[in-house]
Design a protein around this motif. Structure first.
Motif, PDB file in Angstrom:
ATOM      1  N   ALA A   8      38.318  69.980  -3.613  1.00 31.30           N
ATOM      2  CA  ALA A   8      36.704  69.701  -3.754  1.00 31.30           C
ATOM      3  C   ALA A   8      36.306  70.966  -3.002  1.00 31.30           C
ATOM      4  CB  ALA A   8      36.351  68.498  -3.091  1.00 31.30           C
ATOM      5  N   SER A   9      35.187  71.494  -3.382  1.00 32.14           N
ATOM      6  CA  SER A   9      34.441  72.782  -2.811  1.00 32.14           C
ATOM      7  C   SER A   9      33.151  72.517  -2.779  1.00 32.14           C
ATOM      8  CB  SER A   9      34.831  74.084  -3.526  1.00 32.14           C
ATOM      9  OG  SER A   9      34.367  74.142  -4.636  1.00 32.14           O
ATOM     10  N   ARG A  10      32.642  73.448  -1.399  1.00 32.22           N
ATOM     11  CA  ARG A  10      31.048  73.339  -1.535  1.00 32.22           C
ATOM     12  C   ARG A  10      30.707  74.691  -0.958  1.00 32.22           C
ATOM     13  NH1 ARG A  10      28.422  68.264  -0.967  1.00 32.22           N
ATOM     14  NH2 ARG A  10      26.789  69.172   0.274  1.00 32.22           N
ATOM     15  N   SER A  11      29.719  75.310  -1.101  1.00 32.31           N
ATOM     16  CA  SER A  11      29.373  76.668  -0.810  1.00 32.31           C
ATOM     17  C   SER A  11      27.946  76.379   0.041  1.00 32.31           C
ATOM     18  CB  SER A  11      28.863  77.504  -1.999  1.00 32.31           C
ATOM     19  OG  SER A  11      30.038  77.721  -2.474  1.00 32.31           O
ATOM     20  N   PHE A  12      27.927  76.833   1.123  1.00 32.99           N
ATOM     21  CA  PHE A  12      26.703  76.838   2.199  1.00 32.99           C
ATOM     22  C   PHE A  12      26.565  78.276   2.683  1.00 32.99           C
ATOM     23  CE2 PHE A  12      28.388  72.695   2.037  1.00 32.99           C
ATOM     24  CZ  PHE A  12      27.244  71.679   1.955  1.00 32.99           C
ATOM     25  N   GLY A  13      25.378  78.523   3.523  1.00 29.22           N
ATOM     26  CA  GLY A  13      25.430  79.874   4.118  1.00 29.22           C
ATOM     27  C   GLY A  13      26.163  79.789   5.504  1.00 29.22           C
ATOM     28  N   PHE A  14      26.409  81.005   5.989  1.00 31.61           N
ATOM     29  CA  PHE A  14      27.024  81.239   7.198  1.00 31.61           C
ATOM     30  C   PHE A  14      26.597  82.604   7.703  1.00 31.61           C
ATOM     31  CE2 PHE A  14      29.512  84.743   5.340  1.00 31.61           C
ATOM     32  CZ  PHE A  14      29.612  84.031   4.031  1.00 31.61           C
ATOM     33  N   PHE A 184      43.219  68.882   4.569  1.00 32.34           N
ATOM     34  CA  PHE A 184      42.936  68.043   5.707  1.00 32.34           C
ATOM     35  C   PHE A 184      43.890  67.045   5.660  1.00 32.34           C
ATOM     36  CE2 PHE A 184      38.015  68.319   6.665  1.00 32.34           C
ATOM     37  CZ  PHE A 184      38.156  69.649   6.650  1.00 32.34           C
ATOM     38  N   GLN A 185      44.661  66.896   6.880  1.00 37.54           N
ATOM     39  CA  GLN A 185      45.536  65.561   7.223  1.00 37.54           C
ATOM     40  C   GLN A 185      45.171  65.074   8.572  1.00 37.54           C
ATOM     41  OE1 GLN A 185      47.736  64.711   4.978  1.00 37.54           O
ATOM     42  NE2 GLN A 185      47.085  66.366   3.762  1.00 37.54           N
ATOM     43  N   GLY A 186      46.071  64.062   9.132  1.00 43.81           N
ATOM     44  CA  GLY A 186      45.552  63.562  10.369  1.00 43.81           C
ATOM     45  C   GLY A 186      44.994  61.933  10.295  1.00 43.81           C
ATOM     46  N   ASN A 187      43.973  61.665  11.195  1.00 40.45           N
ATOM     47  CA  ASN A 187      43.296  60.413  11.362  1.00 40.45           C
ATOM     48  C   ASN A 187      42.055  60.641  11.826  1.00 40.45           C
ATOM     49  OD1 ASN A 187      43.828  60.327  14.171  1.00 40.45           O
ATOM     50  ND2 ASN A 187      46.026  59.874  13.742  1.00 40.45           N
ATOM     51  N   GLY A 188      41.326  59.671  12.096  1.00 45.21           N
ATOM     52  CA  GLY A 188      40.179  59.665  12.643  1.00 45.21           C
ATOM     53  C   GLY A 188      39.971  60.333  14.248  1.00 45.21           C
ATOM     54  N   TYR A 189      41.000  60.498  14.999  1.00 46.89           N
ATOM     55  CA  TYR A 189      40.826  60.959  16.080  1.00 46.89           C
ATOM     56  C   TYR A 189      41.779  62.346  16.424  1.00 46.89           C
ATOM     57  CZ  TYR A 189      39.875  55.985  17.094  1.00 46.89           C
ATOM     58  OH  TYR A 189      39.137  54.889  16.771  1.00 46.89           O
ATOM     59  N   TRP A 190      42.408  62.554  15.147  1.00 45.42           N
ATOM     60  CA  TRP A 190      43.304  63.847  15.220  1.00 45.42           C
ATOM     61  C   TRP A 190      43.155  64.627  13.625  1.00 45.42           C
ATOM     62  CZ3 TRP A 190      48.622  64.057  12.596  1.00 45.42           C
ATOM     63  CH2 TRP A 190      49.267  65.102  12.947  1.00 45.42           C
ATOM     64  N   LEU A 191      42.376  65.971  13.698  1.00 39.44           N
ATOM     65  CA  LEU A 191      42.303  66.430  12.688  1.00 39.44           C
ATOM     66  C   LEU A 191      43.143  67.404  12.524  1.00 39.44           C
ATOM     67  CD1 LEU A 191      40.853  66.921   9.918  1.00 39.44           C
ATOM     68  CD2 LEU A 191      39.018  68.417  11.365  1.00 39.44           C
ATOM     69  N   LEU A 192      44.389  67.525  11.613  1.00 41.84           N
ATOM     70  CA  LEU A 192      45.360  68.461  11.189  1.00 41.84           C
ATOM     71  C   LEU A 192      44.694  69.192   9.937  1.00 41.84           C
ATOM     72  CD1 LEU A 192      47.916  69.820  12.174  1.00 41.84           C
ATOM     73  CD2 LEU A 192      49.181  68.172  10.357  1.00 41.84           C
ATOM     74  N   ASN A 260      30.933  63.103   4.395  1.00 33.55           N
ATOM     75  CA  ASN A 260      31.791  62.187   4.022  1.00 33.55           C
ATOM     76  C   ASN A 260      33.271  62.749   3.618  1.00 33.55           C
ATOM     77  OD1 ASN A 260      30.966  63.648   1.554  1.00 33.55           O
ATOM     78  ND2 ASN A 260      31.000  62.005   0.510  1.00 33.55           N
ATOM     79  N   TRP A 261      33.851  63.778   4.428  1.00 35.57           N
ATOM     80  CA  TRP A 261      35.147  64.526   4.113  1.00 35.57           C
ATOM     81  C   TRP A 261      36.125  63.517   4.324  1.00 35.57           C
ATOM     82  CZ3 TRP A 261      38.416  64.232   8.050  1.00 35.57           C
ATOM     83  CH2 TRP A 261      37.731  64.265   9.545  1.00 35.57           C
ATOM     84  N   ASN A 262      37.198  63.682   3.646  1.00 39.62           N
ATOM     85  CA  ASN A 262      38.344  62.764   3.938  1.00 39.62           C
ATOM     86  C   ASN A 262      39.639  63.263   4.098  1.00 39.62           C
ATOM     87  OD1 ASN A 262      37.905  59.614   3.561  1.00 39.62           O
ATOM     88  ND2 ASN A 262      36.722  60.441   1.934  1.00 39.62           N
ATOM     89  N   ILE A 263      40.534  62.552   4.757  1.00 36.59           N
ATOM     90  CA  ILE A 263      41.990  63.036   5.000  1.00 36.59           C
ATOM     91  C   ILE A 263      42.507  63.071   3.539  1.00 36.59           C
ATOM     92  CG2 ILE A 263      44.309  62.602   5.947  1.00 36.59           C
ATOM     93  CD1 ILE A 263      42.103  63.562   7.731  1.00 36.59           C
ATOM     94  N   GLY A 264      43.545  64.197   3.150  1.00 38.43           N
ATOM     95  CA  GLY A 264      44.004  64.403   1.907  1.00 38.43           C
ATOM     96  C   GLY A 264      43.473  65.245   0.825  1.00 38.43           C
ATOM     97  N   LEU A 265      42.285  65.539   1.206  1.00 37.83           N
ATOM     98  CA  LEU A 265      41.394  66.479   0.403  1.00 37.83           C
ATOM     99  C   LEU A 265      41.460  67.885   1.072  1.00 37.83           C
ATOM    100  CD1 LEU A 265      38.277  64.367  -0.451  1.00 37.83           C
ATOM    101  CD2 LEU A 265      40.532  64.830  -1.666  1.00 37.83           C
ATOM    102  N   THR A 266      41.185  68.845   0.178  1.00 39.82           N
ATOM    103  CA  THR A 266      41.036  70.376   0.481  1.00 39.82           C
ATOM    104  C   THR A 266      39.501  70.764   0.127  1.00 39.82           C
ATOM    105  OG1 THR A 266      43.412  70.454  -0.184  1.00 39.82           O
ATOM    106  CG2 THR A 266      42.032  72.567  -0.090  1.00 39.82           C
ATOM    107  N   TYR A 267      39.117  71.454   0.946  1.00 41.31           N
ATOM    108  CA  TYR A 267      37.705  72.102   0.896  1.00 41.31           C
ATOM    109  C   TYR A 267      37.849  73.605   1.046  1.00 41.31           C
ATOM    110  CZ  TYR A 267      36.788  67.256   2.076  1.00 41.31           C
ATOM    111  OH  TYR A 267      36.574  65.762   1.887  1.00 41.31           O
ATOM    112  N   GLN A 268      36.874  74.304   0.224  1.00 40.34           N
ATOM    113  CA  GLN A 268      37.026  75.626   0.194  1.00 40.34           C
ATOM    114  C   GLN A 268      35.802  76.291   0.699  1.00 40.34           C
ATOM    115  OE1 GLN A 268      37.999  77.214  -3.818  1.00 40.34           O
ATOM    116  NE2 GLN A 268      38.480  79.348  -2.898  1.00 40.34           N
ATOM    117  N   ALA A 269      36.064  77.462   1.446  1.00 40.38           N
ATOM    118  CA  ALA A 269      34.651  77.975   1.899  1.00 40.38           C
ATOM    119  C   ALA A 269      34.399  79.174   0.898  1.00 40.38           C
ATOM    120  CB  ALA A 269      35.056  78.625   3.237  1.00 40.38           C
ATOM    121  N   ASN A 270      33.327  79.727   1.179  1.00 41.56           N
ATOM    122  CA  ASN A 270      32.662  80.865   0.395  1.00 41.56           C
ATOM    123  C   ASN A 270      33.095  82.387   1.235  1.00 41.56           C
ATOM    124  OD1 ASN A 270      30.751  80.821   2.092  1.00 41.56           O
ATOM    125  ND2 ASN A 270      28.921  80.811   0.766  1.00 41.56           N
TER     126      ASN A 270
END
Length: 274
Positions: A8-14, A184-192, A260-270
């Motif tokens: 899944a991907s989203r584009s924002f400013g930076f 993203f991997q991990g859980n609610g208290y640990w983001l890998l 609403n990000w979730n573990i197991g998904l991949t997000y792409q920057a621009n």
């Protein structure tokens, strides 16, 4: 042969900070009028150096899937079959994950005529084999520089019957389409987070994460191409700041993952390194 370890991907400013200048890039990748345009570091090919190469797996490269860098399915994630496992000396405790190399066969009757080169990405480690001499089976033992290539990549420079060949290699820029990807991997208290599709030097030295309700949180290097943060970040859009191991350039990608990000998904920057 040495054995490998295994949107899944989203584009924002930076904002992109380079030295003392700031370049503001909007969500379609154009520089806004009225700001300075800084020259970003660009990674250039390095000098040629000697090493040796073997291969593992078969023509399908199925044995190369996974690997110590954590890229998972190399076909799905854009790495394909042009990959290699690095000896411990080159692997650099995982900081070499994602780096790219040109490799050519030299000084062997098994080399193809003209010594053509192929370009591979580091996706795995070739572990030491202490039971074998470094010059007779323990090809990946320190301090040797060695590439255990996928068989399809090896067959681009030499006949597979060679088994092991002397090569020349050099670091080259990694050419990637689109922005850096964060799996993203991990859980609610640990983001890998596994960092993929890194251009330029291909590597990451350090990384930070920021939620909409937090400041910048330093992420520690886990292993391979993964970084971790022990924090509660659920329900917040996440931004990432990364520094290249090779060029020391720092880039920032805001709001890469939605609230609403979730573990197991991949997000792409621009955004990506050069």
């Amino acid at each position: 042969m040495p054995s490998s370890l295994s949107f899944a991907s989203r584009s924002f400013g930076f904002f992109l900070v380079v030295g003392w200048m700031i370049v503001i890039i909007n969500n379609v990748g154009r520089a806004n009028a009225g700001v300075y345009h800084a020259t970003r570091p660009v990674f250039r090919p390095g000098p040629w150096a000697p090493a040796h190469a073997t291969f593992y797996g078969d023509e399908s490269a199925s044995a190369t899937m996974g690997g110590a860098c954590g890229y998972g399915n190399l076909f799905n994630n854009g790495y394909g079959t042009d990959t290699a496992a690095l000896s411990t000396t080159l692997f650099n405790n995982g900081y070499a994950c994602g780096t790219c190399y040109q490799i050519k066969c030299v000084d062997s009757p098994w080399c193809y005529q003209g010594s053509p080169f192929t370009t591979v990405t580091a996706t795995n480690i070739c572990p030491p084999n202490w039971a074998q001499d470094s010059n007779n089976g323990g090809w990946c033992n320190p301090p040797r520089n060695h590439f255990d290539m996928s068989k399809p990549a090896f067959m681009k420079i030499a006949q597979w019957k060679a088994g092991i060949i002397p090569v020349m290699y050099r670091r080259v820029p990694c050419i990637k389409r689109g922005g850096i990807r964060f799996s993203f991997q991990g859980n609610g208290y640990w983001l890998l987070v596994y960092v993929m599709n890194v251009a330029g030097g291909g590597d990451v030295a350090s990384m930070w994460v920021k939620g909409s309700r937090t400041g910048w949180i330093s992420m520690s290097h886990n292993w391979g191409a993964s970084y971790q943060a022990f924090a509660t970040l659920g329900g917040q859009p996440l931004s990432f700041k990364l520094t290249s191991y090779t060029t020391r350039e720092t880039i920032v990608a805001y709001n890469v993952a939605p609230s609403n990000w979730n573990i197991g998904l991949t997000y792409q920057a621009n955004i990506n390194f050069h």
